[in-house]
Motif scaffolding. Sequence first.
Motif, PDB file in Angstrom:
ATOM      1  N   MET A 246      -2.690  -5.616  18.358  1.00  0.00           N
ATOM      2  CA  MET A 246      -2.651  -4.377  17.559  1.00  0.00           C
ATOM      3  C   MET A 246      -1.740  -3.356  18.224  1.00  0.00           C
ATOM      4  O   MET A 246      -1.764  -3.180  19.442  1.00  0.00           O
ATOM      5  CB  MET A 246      -4.067  -3.810  17.440  1.00  0.00           C
ATOM      6  CG  MET A 246      -4.146  -2.511  16.653  1.00  0.00           C
ATOM      7  SD  MET A 246      -5.827  -1.878  16.592  1.00  0.00           S
ATOM      8  CE  MET A 246      -5.574  -0.418  15.612  1.00  0.00           C
ATOM      9  N   ASN A 247      -0.966  -2.670  17.443  1.00  0.00           N
ATOM     10  CA  ASN A 247      -0.044  -1.675  17.968  1.00  0.00           C
ATOM     11  C   ASN A 247      -0.703  -0.303  18.010  1.00  0.00           C
ATOM     12  O   ASN A 247      -0.253   0.651  17.395  1.00  0.00           O
ATOM     13  CB  ASN A 247       1.221  -1.644  17.111  1.00  0.00           C
ATOM     14  CG  ASN A 247       1.996  -2.938  17.236  1.00  0.00           C
ATOM     15  OD1 ASN A 247       2.515  -3.244  18.292  1.00  0.00           O
ATOM     16  ND2 ASN A 247       2.046  -3.709  16.171  1.00  0.00           N
ATOM     17  N   SER A 248      -1.806  -0.206  18.734  1.00  0.00           N
ATOM     18  CA  SER A 248      -2.594   1.021  18.740  1.00  0.00           C
ATOM     19  C   SER A 248      -1.863   2.180  19.396  1.00  0.00           C
ATOM     20  O   SER A 248      -2.149   3.337  19.125  1.00  0.00           O
ATOM     21  CB  SER A 248      -3.931   0.775  19.458  1.00  0.00           C
ATOM     22  OG  SER A 248      -3.717   0.278  20.762  1.00  0.00           O
ATOM     23  N   ALA A 249      -0.904   1.870  20.281  1.00  0.00           N
ATOM     24  CA  ALA A 249      -0.174   2.949  20.937  1.00  0.00           C
ATOM     25  C   ALA A 249       0.635   3.757  19.942  1.00  0.00           C
ATOM     26  O   ALA A 249       0.844   4.952  20.114  1.00  0.00           O
ATOM     27  CB  ALA A 249       0.748   2.368  22.012  1.00  0.00           C
ATOM     28  N   HIS A 250       1.118   3.096  18.894  1.00  0.00           N
ATOM     29  CA  HIS A 250       1.925   3.777  17.889  1.00  0.00           C
ATOM     30  C   HIS A 250       1.107   4.194  16.672  1.00  0.00           C
ATOM     31  O   HIS A 250       1.461   5.132  15.979  1.00  0.00           O
ATOM     32  CB  HIS A 250       3.057   2.855  17.411  1.00  0.00           C
ATOM     33  CG  HIS A 250       4.018   2.463  18.484  1.00  0.00           C
ATOM     34  ND1 HIS A 250       4.850   3.357  19.101  1.00  0.00           N
ATOM     35  CD2 HIS A 250       4.284   1.260  19.058  1.00  0.00           C
ATOM     36  CE1 HIS A 250       5.592   2.734  20.000  1.00  0.00           C
ATOM     37  NE2 HIS A 250       5.269   1.468  19.990  1.00  0.00           N
ATOM     38  N   CYS A 251       0.016   3.460  16.391  1.00  0.00           N
ATOM     39  CA  CYS A 251      -0.600   3.518  15.076  1.00  0.00           C
ATOM     40  C   CYS A 251      -1.814   4.443  15.039  1.00  0.00           C
ATOM     41  O   CYS A 251      -2.950   3.988  14.952  1.00  0.00           O
ATOM     42  CB  CYS A 251      -0.971   2.118  14.626  1.00  0.00           C
ATOM     43  SG  CYS A 251      -1.271   2.000  12.865  1.00  0.00           S
ATOM     44  N   ALA A 252      -1.565   5.745  15.124  1.00  0.00           N
ATOM     45  CA  ALA A 252      -2.640   6.714  14.944  1.00  0.00           C
ATOM     46  C   ALA A 252      -3.134   6.652  13.511  1.00  0.00           C
ATOM     47  O   ALA A 252      -2.381   6.316  12.599  1.00  0.00           O
ATOM     48  CB  ALA A 252      -2.132   8.113  15.275  1.00  0.00           C
ATOM     49  N   PRO A 253      -4.409   6.962  13.265  1.00  0.00           N
ATOM     50  CA  PRO A 253      -4.933   6.906  11.898  1.00  0.00           C
ATOM     51  C   PRO A 253      -4.142   7.812  10.963  1.00  0.00           C
ATOM     52  O   PRO A 253      -3.663   8.875  11.365  1.00  0.00           O
ATOM     53  CB  PRO A 253      -6.381   7.404  12.057  1.00  0.00           C
ATOM     54  CG  PRO A 253      -6.713   7.163  13.496  1.00  0.00           C
ATOM     55  CD  PRO A 253      -5.436   7.352  14.249  1.00  0.00           C
ATOM     56  N   PRO A 254      -3.999   7.415   9.705  1.00  0.00           N
ATOM     57  CA  PRO A 254      -3.276   8.261   8.748  1.00  0.00           C
ATOM     58  C   PRO A 254      -4.107   9.475   8.375  1.00  0.00           C
ATOM     59  O   PRO A 254      -5.336   9.455   8.489  1.00  0.00           O
ATOM     60  CB  PRO A 254      -3.098   7.335   7.543  1.00  0.00           C
ATOM     61  CG  PRO A 254      -4.270   6.407   7.616  1.00  0.00           C
ATOM     62  CD  PRO A 254      -4.510   6.174   9.084  1.00  0.00           C
ATOM     63  N   PRO A 255      -3.484  10.553   7.915  1.00  0.00           N
ATOM     64  CA  PRO A 255      -4.239  11.738   7.491  1.00  0.00           C
ATOM     65  C   PRO A 255      -5.174  11.395   6.323  1.00  0.00           C
ATOM     66  O   PRO A 255      -4.741  10.807   5.325  1.00  0.00           O
ATOM     67  CB  PRO A 255      -3.145  12.715   7.054  1.00  0.00           C
ATOM     68  CG  PRO A 255      -1.896  12.235   7.721  1.00  0.00           C
ATOM     69  CD  PRO A 255      -2.021  10.755   7.812  1.00  0.00           C
ATOM     70  N   ALA A 256      -6.444  11.766   6.452  1.00  0.00           N
ATOM     71  CA  ALA A 256      -7.438  11.410   5.438  1.00  0.00           C
ATOM     72  C   ALA A 256      -7.090  12.001   4.079  1.00  0.00           C
ATOM     73  O   ALA A 256      -7.331  11.371   3.042  1.00  0.00           O
ATOM     74  CB  ALA A 256      -8.820  11.867   5.884  1.00  0.00           C
ATOM     75  N   ASP A 257      -6.507  13.216   4.070  1.00  0.00           N
ATOM     76  CA  ASP A 257      -6.186  13.832   2.778  1.00  0.00           C
ATOM     77  C   ASP A 257      -5.055  13.100   2.068  1.00  0.00           C
ATOM     78  O   ASP A 257      -5.037  13.018   0.832  1.00  0.00           O
ATOM     79  CB  ASP A 257      -5.847  15.314   2.965  1.00  0.00           C
ATOM     80  CG  ASP A 257      -4.652  15.551   3.871  1.00  0.00           C
ATOM     81  OD1 ASP A 257      -4.410  14.726   4.776  1.00  0.00           O
ATOM     82  OD2 ASP A 257      -3.952  16.562   3.686  1.00  0.00           O
ATOM     83  N   VAL A 258      -4.122  12.535   2.840  1.00  0.00           N
ATOM     84  CA  VAL A 258      -3.036  11.772   2.231  1.00  0.00           C
ATOM     85  C   VAL A 258      -3.576  10.477   1.633  1.00  0.00           C
ATOM     86  O   VAL A 258      -3.227  10.104   0.501  1.00  0.00           O
ATOM     87  CB  VAL A 258      -1.942  11.463   3.273  1.00  0.00           C
ATOM     88  CG1 VAL A 258      -0.907  10.501   2.700  1.00  0.00           C
ATOM     89  CG2 VAL A 258      -1.268  12.752   3.729  1.00  0.00           C
ATOM     90  N   VAL A 259      -4.436   9.791   2.381  1.00  0.00           N
ATOM     91  CA  VAL A 259      -5.043   8.565   1.865  1.00  0.00           C
ATOM     92  C   VAL A 259      -5.815   8.860   0.578  1.00  0.00           C
ATOM     93  O   VAL A 259      -5.674   8.150  -0.428  1.00  0.00           O
ATOM     94  CB  VAL A 259      -5.980   7.927   2.910  1.00  0.00           C
ATOM     95  CG1 VAL A 259      -6.708   6.717   2.317  1.00  0.00           C
ATOM     96  CG2 VAL A 259      -5.197   7.514   4.148  1.00  0.00           C
ATOM     97  N   ALA A 260      -6.619   9.912   0.589  1.00  0.00           N
ATOM     98  CA  ALA A 260      -7.421  10.262  -0.584  1.00  0.00           C
ATOM     99  C   ALA A 260      -6.542  10.564  -1.797  1.00  0.00           C
ATOM    100  O   ALA A 260      -6.846  10.135  -2.921  1.00  0.00           O
ATOM    101  CB  ALA A 260      -8.321  11.452  -0.266  1.00  0.00           C
ATOM    102  N   ALA A 261      -5.457  11.285  -1.588  1.00  0.00           N
ATOM    103  CA  ALA A 261      -4.563  11.619  -2.694  1.00  0.00           C
ATOM    104  C   ALA A 261      -3.862  10.377  -3.237  1.00  0.00           C
ATOM    105  O   ALA A 261      -3.737  10.201  -4.463  1.00  0.00           O
ATOM    106  CB  ALA A 261      -3.540  12.654  -2.238  1.00  0.00           C
ATOM    107  N   ASN A 262      -3.382   9.507  -2.344  1.00  0.00           N
ATOM    108  CA  ASN A 262      -2.743   8.262  -2.780  1.00  0.00           C
ATOM    109  C   ASN A 262      -3.708   7.418  -3.609  1.00  0.00           C
ATOM    110  O   ASN A 262      -3.347   6.881  -4.664  1.00  0.00           O
ATOM    111  CB  ASN A 262      -2.298   7.437  -1.577  1.00  0.00           C
ATOM    112  CG  ASN A 262      -1.131   7.996  -0.811  1.00  0.00           C
ATOM    113  OD1 ASN A 262      -0.933   7.649   0.355  1.00  0.00           O
ATOM    114  ND2 ASN A 262      -0.342   8.866  -1.410  1.00  0.00           N
TER     115      ASN A 262
END
Length: 292
Positions: free
Chosen positions: A1-17
Amino acid sequence: MNSAHCAPPPADVVAANVAAALAEDIGPGDATAALLDDAADSAYLLCKEDCVVAGRPWFDACHRALDPDVRIDWRCEEGERIAKGTVIATLAGRNRALVSAERASLNFLQTLSGTATITARYVDAVRGTGAAILDTRKTLPGLRVAQKYAVRAGGGMNHRLALYDAVMLKENHIRAFGSVAAAIARARALHPALPLIVEVETLDELREALATGCTRVLIDDFDADARREAVRIAKGAPYHGRIPLEVSGGVDLAGLRAIAGDGVDCISVGALTKHVHAVDFSLKLGPPPRAD
């Protein structure tokens, strides 16, 4: 897993998408799902080709929007390489919600896994050279944050997000101000806190950008000889590599290793997000098949 680069996405962006995707697909109601008795059921998620998985937050949000009590048990991590034929998740919830959320959830997963998978191939191609793989703004409308997240899941790095978070001087800007130095001076005066990227088309413009100072120099469509000379100039006295060099334009997998081997610091690739090959997944009701 590329956890060093892959911070969680913004929850509001996910919800809107997700809200937009479900509204587009379900509209006033799922006519076919209404035929079901809305009983408790299970499902499994099958990966049907080798890939790097990305998009779990969007997949989960689609299902939870229709059934807040759905249980989703993942058998893989974001950024994990998965083999064809692997069951990567199981779900337990109401059958109507499972089938209504199916297409929207898979659309996110297949698109973002496609972006992560091709990114991983580019990252693998330059491994050991010291060059980083960057994305561009050539993204699907409305899914820029999602695709840039997927690039990170695949091991790549993000270029500027949009037109507001960095200044990038190109040919037209330099022409308008008469020189690279004049354009840089104007950008620094107006946006002193923003990163400043300067695209140059000649070695003379490169020297001017390095002498004036910026965050990064992009050498656009340089041939191999000019690219190697650009690296020699940027890494030699008096600059000593303080300003990174980025390559852009005409980059594909076949020639990628040679470009990285010339000593550039990063390579931006529009194909990561522009030429999307959707990964094949399937969501099926019922328990997963037993392994032979």
